[in-house]
Scaffold this active site. Structure first.
Site, PDB file in Angstrom:
ATOM      1  N   SER A 133      -6.189  -3.685 -15.127  1.00 40.94           N
ATOM      2  CA  SER A 133      -6.238  -2.236 -14.823  1.00 40.94           C
ATOM      3  C   SER A 133      -4.970  -1.559 -15.316  1.00 40.94           C
ATOM      4  O   SER A 133      -3.901  -2.199 -15.378  1.00 40.94           O
ATOM      5  CB  SER A 133      -6.358  -2.018 -13.314  1.00 40.94           C
ATOM      6  OG  SER A 133      -6.296  -0.642 -13.012  1.00 40.94           O
ATOM      7  N   TYR A 146      -3.330  -3.818  -4.701  1.00 41.86           N
ATOM      8  CA  TYR A 146      -4.172  -3.698  -5.897  1.00 41.86           C
ATOM      9  C   TYR A 146      -3.297  -3.589  -7.149  1.00 41.86           C
ATOM     10  O   TYR A 146      -3.496  -4.342  -8.112  1.00 41.86           O
ATOM     11  CB  TYR A 146      -5.104  -2.490  -5.777  1.00 41.86           C
ATOM     12  CG  TYR A 146      -6.058  -2.386  -6.953  1.00 41.86           C
ATOM     13  CD1 TYR A 146      -7.111  -3.281  -7.099  1.00 41.86           C
ATOM     14  CD2 TYR A 146      -5.896  -1.404  -7.928  1.00 41.86           C
ATOM     15  CE1 TYR A 146      -7.980  -3.204  -8.181  1.00 41.86           C
ATOM     16  CE2 TYR A 146      -6.759  -1.319  -9.009  1.00 41.86           C
ATOM     17  CZ  TYR A 146      -7.804  -2.215  -9.130  1.00 41.86           C
ATOM     18  OH  TYR A 146      -8.661  -2.139 -10.210  1.00 41.86           O
TER      19      TYR A 146
END
Ligand SMILES: NC(=O)c1ccc[n+]([C@@H]2O[C@H](COP(=O)([O-])OP(=O)(O)OC[C@H]3O[C@@H](n4cnc5c(N)ncnc54)[C@H](OP(=O)(O)O)[C@@H]3O)[C@@H](O)[C@H]2O)c1
Length: 247
Positions: A133, A146
């Protein structure tokens, strides 16, 4: 016939990527925890698709992944798409643990299994790909585990690239780093800037895999944003209001 194994293919990006490769005539091995969507895709393309229910946080996951690879008759490309992520400004322990177990421990278990498969099969196409990501570029206060887990994933891929060279392996590695895409991963109650559709993002991801790109930021607008983020020094970054707002 080329073969791709996708872990995390029951919804979102993984499922759409699986459908895209099946539509090109590839044999596709798919895995995730929810059986129903996997079985549905298999029933639509019975000659091309094999599936296996795998929870990547389970110690049995590596042997189940090897069984899926065997059922497919081998593997040319591996894609790790499985991941979880939630905004967690309260730092709720359960959410942080689940994120780290899935995105770090489970991630490593899956890419290591794929790496070892490619090591034993040096004559194949041998491409190891993962969806990380843009969140791994900087620590994000709203999603500490995350963003840190995605940084872990990108660093892990670099480590495997070096290990492959040290071991004399022919292996290409692709680190796919998307910005926001409208999938179940995102909270529908939030507004996400520069939100992409799955239909826009998936062809770019498939192209990055096919072209063996080493790092692919999805899409170009996010690539520019990441370049700017990288230039922001830490003392300024920690004052930056990196936060999504409610719809
Ligand atoms: N959407 C975005 O904005 C965005 C942006 C950047 C990166 N990403 C990354 O893209 C990847 C795919 O996410 P998505 O957006 O497509 O969301 P999604 O629709 O929620 O897909 C996540 C996939 O991961 C699987 N998964 C989760 N935990 C698992 C576990 N323990 N074992 C096996 N499979 C597991 C899920 O299947 P089951 O629940 O059936 O197990 C599902 O197939 C993730 O790694 C995510 O971090 C997404």
């Amino acid at each position: 016939m080329k073969r791709i194994v996708i872990v995390g293919a029951s919804s979102g990006l993984g499922r759409a990527i699986a459908e895209s490769f099946a539509s090109k005539g590839w044999r596709v091995g798919i895995a995730a925890r929810r059986e129903e969507p996997l079985a549905l895709l298999q029933s639509r393309c019975p000659d091309l698709v094999e599936y296996k229910v795998i929870d990547i946080t389970d110690p049995a996951a590596p042997s189940l992944l090897n069984e899926l690879i065997d059922a497919l008759g081998g593997m040319d490309v591996f894609l790790q798409a499985a991941g979880v992520g939630k905004q967690n400004p309260e730092l709720t322990d359960e959410i942080e643990r689940k994120t780290l177990m899935t995105n770090c421990v489970g991630f490593a278990a899956m890419v290591d299994t794929a790496f070892n498969y490619f090591k034993k099969h040096p004559d194949g196409d041998n491409r190891l790909c993962a969806i990380t990501s843009v969140a791994g570029t900087k620590g994000l206060g709203m999603a500490a585990s995350y963003s840190a887990s995605k940084r872990f994933d990108s660093t892990y891929l670099t480590a495997l690239e070096q290990l492959a060279r040290l071991s004399g392996m022919k292996l290409s590695i692709t680190d796919i780093r998307p910005g926001f895409i409208a999938t179940d991963l995102l909270n529908p109650a939030n507004h996400y800037p520069m939100l992409m559709t799955v239909e826009h993002a998936v062809p770019l991801i498939v192209k990055a895999i096919e072209k063996r790109r080493r790092v692919a930021v999805i899409d170009r607008r996010w690539w520019w944003l990441v370049q700017v983020w990288k230039l922001i020094p830490r003392f300024l970054w920690v004052r930056f209001p990196a936060k999504t707002r409610k719809e």
